[in-house]
Design an enzyme around this catalytic site. Structure first.
Site, PDB file in Angstrom:
ATOM      1  CD1 TRP A  38      35.917  43.338  42.305  1.00 17.98           C
ATOM      2  CD2 TRP A  38      34.658  43.822  44.086  1.00 17.98           C
ATOM      3  NE1 TRP A  38      35.085  42.256  42.538  1.00 17.98           N
ATOM      4  CE2 TRP A  38      34.301  42.529  43.623  1.00 17.98           C
ATOM      5  CE3 TRP A  38      33.988  44.326  45.212  1.00 17.98           C
ATOM      6  CZ2 TRP A  38      33.318  41.753  44.231  1.00 17.98           C
ATOM      7  CZ3 TRP A  38      33.011  43.553  45.814  1.00 17.98           C
ATOM      8  CH2 TRP A  38      32.680  42.279  45.328  1.00 17.98           C
ATOM      9  CG  MET A  39      40.498  40.286  45.306  1.00 23.67           C
ATOM     10  SD  MET A  39      41.678  39.975  46.658  1.00 23.67           S
ATOM     11  CE  MET A  39      43.203  40.496  45.918  1.00 23.67           C
ATOM     12  CG  ASP A  41      36.317  34.446  41.129  1.00 27.01           C
ATOM     13  OD1 ASP A  41      35.605  34.940  41.989  1.00 27.01           O
ATOM     14  OD2 ASP A  41      35.877  33.894  40.113  1.00 27.01           O
ATOM     15  CD  GLN A  57      37.765  37.886  37.315  1.00 29.30           C
ATOM     16  OE1 GLN A  57      36.681  38.233  36.883  1.00 29.30           O
ATOM     17  NE2 GLN A  57      38.832  37.800  36.535  1.00 29.30           N
ATOM     18  CD1 TRP A  65      32.821  41.391  40.010  1.00 30.55           C
ATOM     19  CD2 TRP A  65      31.049  42.020  38.811  1.00 30.55           C
ATOM     20  NE1 TRP A  65      32.835  40.678  38.828  1.00 30.55           N
ATOM     21  CE2 TRP A  65      31.763  41.045  38.077  1.00 30.55           C
ATOM     22  CE3 TRP A  65      29.895  42.570  38.244  1.00 30.55           C
ATOM     23  CZ2 TRP A  65      31.355  40.593  36.822  1.00 30.55           C
ATOM     24  CZ3 TRP A  65      29.486  42.133  36.996  1.00 30.55           C
ATOM     25  CH2 TRP A  65      30.217  41.149  36.293  1.00 30.55           C
TER      26      TRP A  65
HETATM   27  C1  FRU Z   1      33.007  33.580  40.296  1.00 29.47           C
HETATM   28  C2  FRU Z   1      32.770  34.387  39.041  1.00 29.47           C
HETATM   29  C3  FRU Z   1      33.306  33.647  37.822  1.00 29.47           C
HETATM   30  C4  FRU Z   1      33.550  34.759  36.838  1.00 29.47           C
HETATM   31  C5  FRU Z   1      34.021  35.869  37.759  1.00 29.47           C
HETATM   32  C6  FRU Z   1      33.646  37.246  37.299  1.00 29.47           C
HETATM   33  O1  FRU Z   1      33.007  34.328  41.458  1.00 29.47           O
HETATM   34  O2  FRU Z   1      31.393  34.667  38.895  1.00 29.47           O
HETATM   35  O3  FRU Z   1      32.463  32.636  37.329  1.00 29.47           O
HETATM   36  O4  FRU Z   1      34.494  34.420  35.880  1.00 29.47           O
HETATM   37  O5  FRU Z   1      33.465  35.614  39.033  1.00 29.47           O
HETATM   38  O6  FRU Z   1      34.261  38.211  38.074  1.00 29.47           O
END
Ligand code: FRU
Length: 491
Positions: A38-39, A41, A57, A65
């Site tokens: 997964w990826m 932000d 992320q 996620w």
């Molecule tokens: C935005 C978000 C951020 C948070 C991150 C968690 O897409 O919800 O606010 O830090 O993703 O993965």
């Protein structure tokens, strides 16, 4: 030590899937995407010791996620990216359920990452969470050490500020002080951005609520980013939950900007109206950096929360948009793919001065990893455009239509293949009847730059392998002034 082990395990978990994912038909050829799993932000986008670094992320153990790591790629040219071990793994008391989004800054020759430590305090992820801000540091830009002073911001300020939703630090330096903006919401569930300052990155003082949403402006602003462009201050943010208005805001969440002036002493941004950075389906949480050439470059997550993601069944999910250079003209940002993308071009095909009506396909114009540069003179035409990723037998196509009578450009992915459908529309004023589209097609994505960056529409699409044809159409006679096409190499 334990952190190192977690990072090694994360790296192994994606490596075992690497080959299979690399071969898969929807795997992007020239966009940043995780090796596997997964990826979301982009994080910590920066230039450090001669290279671009991009973090993201990342959940390394499944294509969904979950507990967040920081994935990491670097590049000399924004086009060819090298995958590195994750930079951050969750595990400390203050970030045990995730190293959430954040940014990077260089200080004393070292690279600092500032991120949100996330801890769930109950089952209700909307209300039962504790978010703090933390730092990690690196000499080589590859292995990072979390600071012993963490967390450096331990709680949200008092006042009309939600105590828990407090995240996504974007850090920069201004007049010898460090500043941070943070995503936040009020106690009544409206989005806002907080500003802090510091002399040393470690001790932070809350300055003010820099900006807040009024009216239909969402219940939370995520991933703020404040920077100067052409002597104006720009605040980019990703408001969650803006309601649709006419042709606007049909995605679950939005990403856009306001332009204005910052009073650094008071921590107040006086600004104009919210405008989108992209009018398509899949564009969220953009983050920008300034590079040695002075370019302000934005990169965003090329997906949308809660949208169907058909690659999940194949062990990988999530990608970045092309890096886009931002240009301010008047009070509007124009977005251009960075010029380095041209390095990928091969096998140029050009057609010029073709007048047609009905439907036409042109020799050599097809493909699923290509760039198209199309100039149309659309005299009196009421509906014309281009069908991409066409497979007549399967009934697949992704259609861009310009409606001259309404002045609307439409991107339709209802017949694009698997995955989510839908239509997005934007208003467009043509000059001298000229419509210019620069289109990047990559296996499971399309990015359409309209009239030299005036608007961009981005979409994930999941067609079959045979959907590679391209057709132009018009219900009245129009002229293809020029159509260029390049195959784009896998990067
Ligand atoms: C935005 C978000 C951020 C948070 C991150 C968690 O897409 O919800 O606010 O830090 O993703 O993965």
């Amino acid at each position: 030590m334990i952190e190192k082990q977690r990072i090694n395990e994360a790296e192994k978990a994606v490596k075992v899937l690497q080959e299979e994912v690399y071969q898969h038909e929807w795997r992007l050829h020239y966009h940043v995407a995780p090796v596997a799993n997964w990826m979301n932000d982009p994080n910590g986008f920066c230039y450090f010791k001669g290279e671009y670094h991009l973090f993201y992320q990342h959940h390394p153990f499944a294509p969904k996620w979950d507990s967040m790591y920081w994935g990491h790629v670097k590049s000399k040219d924004l086009v060819n990216w090298e995958h590195l071990p994750p930079a951050l793994a969750p595990g400390e008391a203050y970030d045990k359920d995730g190293c959430f989004s954040g940014s990077a800054i260089e200080k004393d020759d070292k690279l600092y990452l500032m991120y949100t430590g996330n801890v769930w305090t109950g089952e209700n992820y909307d209300e039962e969470l504790k978010q703090v801000q933390a730092l990690a540091v690196s000499e080589d830009g590859i292995s990072f050490e979390k600071l012993s002073e963490n967390p450096v911001i331990t709680e949200a300020p008092k006042g009309d500020i939600h105590p828990f939703h407090f995240r996504d630090p974007k850090v920069w330096k201004h007049d010898n002080l460090y500043y941070v903006v943070l995503g936040s919401k009020t106690l009544q569930n409206t989005g806002q951005v907080l500003m802090y300052r510091s002399k040393d990155l470690i001790h932070w003082e809350f300055v003010n609520i820099l900006a807040k949403g009024e009216g239909n402006f969402g219940y939370m602003w995520e991933c703020p980013d404040l920077f100067t462009l052409n002597n104006k201050e720009v605040l980019v943010m990703s408001p969650q939950g803006v309601k649709p208005e006419g042709n606007l805001y049909h995605n679950l969440h939005q990403a856009g900007y306001v332009i204005g002036d910052v009073d650094y002493e008071k921590g107040i941004l006086s600004h104009g109206d919210f405008q989108l950075l992209d009018y398509g389906f899949d564009y969220y949480a953009p983050q920008t950096m300034i590079d040695p050439e002075g370019r302000r470059i934005a990169i965003a997550w090329m997906d949308m929360w809660e949208s169907e993601m058909p690659t999940q069944a194949h062990g990988y999910t999530g990608a970045m948009t092309l890096p886009r250079e931002l240009e301010l003209r008047g009070d509007k940002i124009y977005c251009h793919p960075v010029k380095e993308i041209e390095k990928l071009r091969q096998a140029e095909v050009i057609h010029e001065q073709i007048t047609f009506s009905g439907e036409t396909s042109l020799e050599g114009i097809a493909g699923d990893s290509i760039e198209l540069d199309l100039s149309l003179r659309v005299h009196h035409s009421s509906a014309c455009g281009i069908r991409l990723r066409v497979d007549e037998d399967a009934g697949e196509e992704t259609v861009i239509t310009y409606y001259g009578d309404k002045g609307i450009l439409e991107l339709d992915r209802n017949e694009s293949g698997k995955g989510p459908g839908g239509v997005r529309k934007t208003h467009l004023q043509l000059q001298d009847h000229m419509l210019h589209l620069r289109i990047f097609i990559d296996k499971s994505s399309v990015e359409v730059f309209v009239n030299h960056g005036e608007q961009v529409l981005t979409a994930r699409i999941y067609p079959g392998k045979k959907s590679t044809n391209i057709r132009l159409f018009s219900d009245e006679e129009i002229e293809i002034v020029q159509l260029k096409k390049w195959d784009l190499k896998r990067s």
